[in-house]
Design a protein around this motif. Sequence first.
Motif, PDB file in Angstrom:
ATOM      1  N   GLY A 132      79.262  34.286  39.059  1.00  0.00           N
ATOM      2  CA  GLY A 132      80.689  34.408  39.297  1.00  0.00           C
ATOM      3  C   GLY A 132      81.101  35.840  39.586  1.00  0.00           C
ATOM      4  N   GLU A 133      80.626  36.778  38.753  1.00  0.00           N
ATOM      5  CA  GLU A 133      80.925  38.186  38.985  1.00  0.00           C
ATOM      6  C   GLU A 133      80.279  38.673  40.275  1.00  0.00           C
ATOM      7  OE1 GLU A 133      82.694  41.006  37.404  1.00  0.00           O
ATOM      8  OE2 GLU A 133      83.768  39.141  37.096  1.00  0.00           O
ATOM      9  N   ALA A 134      79.056  38.242  40.532  1.00  0.00           N
ATOM     10  CA  ALA A 134      78.368  38.633  41.759  1.00  0.00           C
ATOM     11  C   ALA A 134      79.174  38.189  42.973  1.00  0.00           C
ATOM     12  CB  ALA A 134      76.969  38.019  41.797  1.00  0.00           C
ATOM     13  N   TYR A 135      79.620  36.947  42.954  1.00  0.00           N
ATOM     14  CA  TYR A 135      80.372  36.388  44.084  1.00  0.00           C
ATOM     15  C   TYR A 135      81.657  37.175  44.319  1.00  0.00           C
ATOM     16  CZ  TYR A 135      81.352  32.443  47.225  1.00  0.00           C
ATOM     17  OH  TYR A 135      81.564  31.647  48.336  1.00  0.00           O
ATOM     18  N   ARG A 136      82.334  37.532  43.223  1.00  0.00           N
ATOM     19  CA  ARG A 136      83.585  38.282  43.333  1.00  0.00           C
ATOM     20  C   ARG A 136      83.373  39.622  44.025  1.00  0.00           C
ATOM     21  NH1 ARG A 136      86.518  42.029  40.395  1.00  0.00           N
ATOM     22  NH2 ARG A 136      84.885  42.256  38.822  1.00  0.00           N
ATOM     23  N   HIS A 137      82.302  40.305  43.659  1.00  0.00           N
ATOM     24  CA  HIS A 137      82.040  41.614  44.260  1.00  0.00           C
ATOM     25  C   HIS A 137      81.614  41.478  45.723  1.00  0.00           C
ATOM     26  CE1 HIS A 137      82.656  44.252  40.845  1.00  0.00           C
ATOM     27  NE2 HIS A 137      82.001  43.406  40.078  1.00  0.00           N
ATOM     28  N   PHE A 138      80.854  40.429  46.052  1.00  0.00           N
ATOM     29  CA  PHE A 138      80.483  40.216  47.450  1.00  0.00           C
ATOM     30  C   PHE A 138      81.733  39.944  48.294  1.00  0.00           C
ATOM     31  CE2 PHE A 138      76.100  38.916  45.886  1.00  0.00           C
ATOM     32  CZ  PHE A 138      75.482  40.032  46.397  1.00  0.00           C
ATOM     33  N   GLN A 139      82.675  39.173  47.753  1.00  0.00           N
ATOM     34  CA  GLN A 139      83.927  38.928  48.483  1.00  0.00           C
ATOM     35  C   GLN A 139      84.691  40.225  48.721  1.00  0.00           C
ATOM     36  OE1 GLN A 139      85.526  35.913  45.745  1.00  0.00           O
ATOM     37  NE2 GLN A 139      85.522  34.456  47.434  1.00  0.00           N
ATOM     38  N   PHE A 140      84.714  41.085  47.715  1.00  0.00           N
ATOM     39  CA  PHE A 140      85.384  42.380  47.832  1.00  0.00           C
ATOM     40  C   PHE A 140      84.738  43.207  48.943  1.00  0.00           C
ATOM     41  CE2 PHE A 140      86.612  46.659  46.737  1.00  0.00           C
ATOM     42  CZ  PHE A 140      87.876  46.530  46.173  1.00  0.00           C
ATOM     43  N   ILE A 141      83.422  43.191  48.998  1.00  0.00           N
ATOM     44  CA  ILE A 141      82.692  43.945  50.024  1.00  0.00           C
ATOM     45  C   ILE A 141      83.073  43.467  51.418  1.00  0.00           C
ATOM     46  CG2 ILE A 141      80.393  44.273  51.033  1.00  0.00           C
ATOM     47  CD1 ILE A 141      79.351  44.330  48.088  1.00  0.00           C
ATOM     48  N   ILE A 142      83.141  42.142  51.596  1.00  0.00           N
ATOM     49  CA  ILE A 142      83.473  41.578  52.903  1.00  0.00           C
ATOM     50  C   ILE A 142      84.878  41.992  53.331  1.00  0.00           C
ATOM     51  CG2 ILE A 142      83.973  39.398  54.089  1.00  0.00           C
ATOM     52  CD1 ILE A 142      81.601  38.215  52.474  1.00  0.00           C
ATOM     53  N   GLN A 143      85.814  42.033  52.383  1.00  0.00           N
ATOM     54  CA  GLN A 143      87.188  42.413  52.701  1.00  0.00           C
ATOM     55  C   GLN A 143      87.288  43.879  53.100  1.00  0.00           C
ATOM     56  OE1 GLN A 143      89.415  41.387  49.193  1.00  0.00           O
ATOM     57  NE2 GLN A 143      89.079  39.195  49.449  1.00  0.00           N
TER      58      GLN A 143
END
Length: 210
Positions: free
Chosen positions: A132-143
């Motif tokens: 869950g935390e990993a996914y959140r940070h990957f989404q932040f990177i994409i943005q």
Amino acid sequence: MFKHMFAVMNEMLDHIIANLDQAKGNERQELLDQLAVLKSMSDTCIEEWLLFEEKMGVLHPKPATALVDAPSPALGDSQAWREAYERGHGFLKLLMFEQSIEQFEEAVRLQPDFLPARFYLALCYMQHGDTGEAYRHFQFIIQLSGDSRLKAVAYNAMGCIQVKKRNLEKAVELFMLAHEQDPDLDDPIRNMQVLTGETGSLQMGSGFPH
């Protein structure tokens, strides 16, 4: 140029790993000396890359809307986040993921828009089982990222997380987005082949320049 240099460094390291345990006397000392040289070269590359990224950040600041809630690092924090980032790398090499997470979290807190630190933080969370935390940070990177390769690797890693959750349609969607961002990245195509039943295993992020 850099690809060839790291290929040679990896070849030397593979040789050391394969022979160090059995080596004795002068041969062992020679291998240890070579390892010390590789470590010095690696540290120098990281340091120079960090300095380069810092200068690039001055020329290409991130959009204000993306960082509206991000605190600006204090003047004295510049060295602190860099040291936290380097410590995180050190723990990561030792597969000490909890300690890596602590250090990369500190680096991200002090420098929220330094995406390499956030990327490695996400990878450590994945290895530690906190998808869950990993996914959140990957989404932040994409943005935030304007780099198509980094976006592609982030999409690909998110696809791998969705596979683990058995959300296969979403995983395929993310692998396709990764391929659209960077058609030269092989991992998304390989991962889609894995989902169709062909041989192999999921590839999470080998395309990221370490």
